[in-house]
Design a protein around this motif. Structure first.
Motif, short mmCIF file in Angstrom:
data_model
loop_
_atom_site.label_atom_id
_atom_site.label_comp_id
_atom_site.label_asym_id
_atom_site.label_seq_id
_atom_site.Cartn_x
_atom_site.Cartn_y
_atom_site.Cartn_z
N GLU A 12 -4.65 1.42 -5.07
CA GLU A 12 -3.95 0.51 -4.16
C GLU A 12 -4.11 -0.95 -4.52
O GLU A 12 -3.15 -1.71 -4.52
N THR A 26 -1.45 -3.99 -4.26
CA THR A 26 -1.53 -4.80 -3.04
C THR A 26 -2.01 -6.23 -3.32
O THR A 26 -1.49 -7.17 -2.72
N THR A 80 -3.74 3.03 8.55
CA THR A 80 -3.46 1.82 7.79
C THR A 80 -3.31 0.60 8.70
O THR A 80 -3.78 -0.49 8.38
N MET A 128 0.83 -1.22 0.00
CA MET A 128 0.00 0.00 0.00
C MET A 128 0.86 1.26 0.00
O MET A 128 0.52 2.25 -0.64
N ALA A 170 2.05 1.80 -3.50
CA ALA A 170 0.95 2.32 -4.32
C ALA A 170 0.73 3.81 -4.04
O ALA A 170 0.45 4.59 -4.95
N ALA A 171 0.85 4.19 -2.76
CA ALA A 171 0.66 5.60 -2.39
C ALA A 171 1.74 6.48 -3.02
O ALA A 171 1.47 7.58 -3.50
#
Length: 284
Positions: free
Chosen positions: A67, A71, A128, A57, A60-61
């Motif tokens: 995401e 993920t 998260t 994640m 991806a950020a």
């Protein structure tokens, strides 16, 4: 405003209804898989994969992409690796989980600190890891995606129920009778990875194992047959999830933690009921 009126009021909001729907789907899938994972002593695989998902994640950020596109495949690959490493004589299953999960968690936090554009890094990490608020920011497309993936998980479980039952209780015997145990173990690991990714928004990376373990253990205190444990585990998981989400909305508490507390309460009640039932049987 009393409790019933408060619930009716909050349920008029789309984000609350979305959260309840996703909570039901995710907890149902986690409960179905949890029984097999607990019986096979793979329950901590959820903890390991959730840490991997956390690391994915953060990537991806940084890349500013959706995401789940990162993920999901990364977590599936990690599930396969954990399964393979767990059978390696040099690296035992628990050591493999610890190695991959801690490494992914550390790498994810490092990436978040190095590349994050948000000044509130601690807030991002808390959300998260513990699922503080993200479940309440779901969109309609998120719900559709979750429903689709959950349907795949449930369908796979129903179609291969007998095979999963066989490899859960006696893998050696299942292999001797022609069942490809390694294939179904791999299937179980992949489906678990999908559930982990779905559960990230619900309870956060550090609490996902609770969705897998608690309903299964609670059901085992009350029932003996595999099918009865599966059904009761699913029911308990859904009740705890819905209760936790609604309670968190009404009382303004963290969603993930509230759901886990509900699971703990049900587990304690199940243990008490099991003790009482055992005492009645002895005296009968």
């Amino acid at each position: 405003m009393n409790l019933i009126e408060s619930l009716k009021y909050y349920l008029t909001f789309d984000f609350v209804r979305y959260a309840v729907i996703v909570g039901i789907l995710v907890s149902l899938c986690a409960a179905l898989l949890g029984v097999s994972l607990v019986l096979k002593r793979y329950s901590m695989i959820g903890d390991g994969l959730s840490h991997v998902a956390f690391g994915a994640m953060t990537v991806a950020a940084v890349l500013k992409t959706t995401e789940i596109y990162i993920t999901l495949p990364v977590t599936i690959v990690a599930a396969v690796l954990l399964l393979r490493l767990g059978k390696n004589a040099k690296i035992k299953g628990d050591a493999a989980i610890a190695m991959i999960s801690v490494g992914a968690l550390a790498l994810g936090y490092l990436i978040m600190n190095l590349f994050s554009t948000n000044a509130n890094i601690s807030g991002d990490v808390c959300t998260t890891l513990f699922g503080s608020t993200s479940i309440l920011t779901l969109t309609k497309s998120d719900v559709y995606l979750c429903a689709g993936l959950a349907a795949v998980v449930i369908l796979v479980y129903i179609l291969f129920y007998n095979k999963l039952f066989a490899v859960t209780f006696d893998e050696s015997f299942a292999a001797a009778t022609g069942t490809k145990a390694s294939v179904y173990n791999l299937l179980l690991a992949v489906v678990t990875a999908v559930v982990i990714v779905l559960a990230m928004d619900l309870v956060g990376a550090l609490l996902i194992s609770a969705l897998i373990v608690f309903p299964a253990l609670s059901s085992m205190r009350l029932f003996k047959s595999f099918r009865s444990v599966i059904i009761s585990s699913a029911i308990m998981a859904v009740i705890c999830s819905v209760t936790g989400i609604l309670a968190s909305v009404v009382f303004d508490t963290p969603v993930g933690s509230t759901i886990v507390v509900a699971d703990i309460v049900v587990f304690a009640l199940s243990c008490l009921a099991g003790v009482i039932n055992g005492g009645i049987r002895k005296n009968a």
